[in-house]
Write an enzyme that holds these catalytic residues in place. Structure first.
Site, PDB file in Angstrom:
ATOM      1  N   ASP A  43      26.016  14.838 -12.956  1.00 49.84           N
ATOM      2  CA  ASP A  43      25.033  13.897 -13.506  1.00 49.84           C
ATOM      3  C   ASP A  43      25.267  12.492 -12.966  1.00 49.84           C
ATOM      4  OD1 ASP A  43      23.975  15.940 -14.977  1.00 49.84           O
ATOM      5  OD2 ASP A  43      24.541  15.139 -16.937  1.00 49.84           O
ATOM      6  N   ASP A  47      22.634  10.311 -10.957  1.00 52.33           N
ATOM      7  CA  ASP A  47      22.239   8.988 -11.454  1.00 52.33           C
ATOM      8  C   ASP A  47      22.471   7.902 -10.412  1.00 52.33           C
ATOM      9  OD1 ASP A  47      21.504  10.164 -13.850  1.00 52.33           O
ATOM     10  OD2 ASP A  47      23.356   9.612 -14.891  1.00 52.33           O
ATOM     11  N   LYS A 125      26.128  14.499 -26.128  1.00 52.84           N
ATOM     12  CA  LYS A 125      24.959  14.817 -25.318  1.00 52.84           C
ATOM     13  C   LYS A 125      24.917  16.311 -25.034  1.00 52.84           C
ATOM     14  CE  LYS A 125      22.798  13.872 -20.892  1.00 52.84           C
ATOM     15  NZ  LYS A 125      22.968  13.334 -19.565  1.00 52.84           N
TER      16      LYS A 125
END
Length: 142
Positions: A43, A47, A125
């Site tokens: 991730d 990003d 998350k």
């Protein structure tokens, strides 16, 4: 054409090429992540690509595109789910990777709140999942 104009055009050409490559790479990773559940990068790496693209688009608005991955959230919904109109729009928070970025985020929230008190809740998350449930009279209907 003057030497400085030539170099400027050459630089813009390189920027445009980098933006195009980043858009294609982000799109590929988005499909892998959302449609195939087979990410190839973390991730944080994803990003970073998206942030570089956003920075380049901000610095060079002449290369802005309405279909850029920086202008939408997430990927295509899975076909197993029927389309549904949301009563409240589903939105995404900005990613934060440092204390400074967290302070900036909280500052933006305080500004939007216009002096009203704010409470924060922090939850783990669940990566790659967004869900909106609809209950009517205590019963799950969607």
């Amino acid at each position: 054409m003057a030497q400085s104009d030539f170099l400027s055009q050459l630089d813009k050409s390189g920027v445009r090429e980098r933006i195009d490559r980043l858009r294609a790479e982000v799109e590929r990773h988005t499909v892998l992540y959302y449609q195939h559940a087979a990410p190839e990068i973390s991730d944080q790496e994803f990003d970073a690509l998206l942030r570089e693209l956003q920075d380049l688009e901000d610095q060079h608005p002449e290369f802005a595109s309405e279909d850029s991955p920086t202008r939408r959230v997430g990927g295509k919904p899975l076909e197993e789910f029927a389309p549904a109109k949301h009563l409240v729009p589903m939105q995404s928070l900005q990613n934060v990777y440092s204390a400074d970025e967290l302070r900036d985020f909280i500052g933006k929230i305080h500004k939007l709140a216009e002096g009203r008190p704010i409470n924060f809740t922090i939850e783990p998350k669940v990566d790659g999942l967004a869900i909106s449930l609809l209950y009517e009279n205590g019963l799950l209907v969607r």
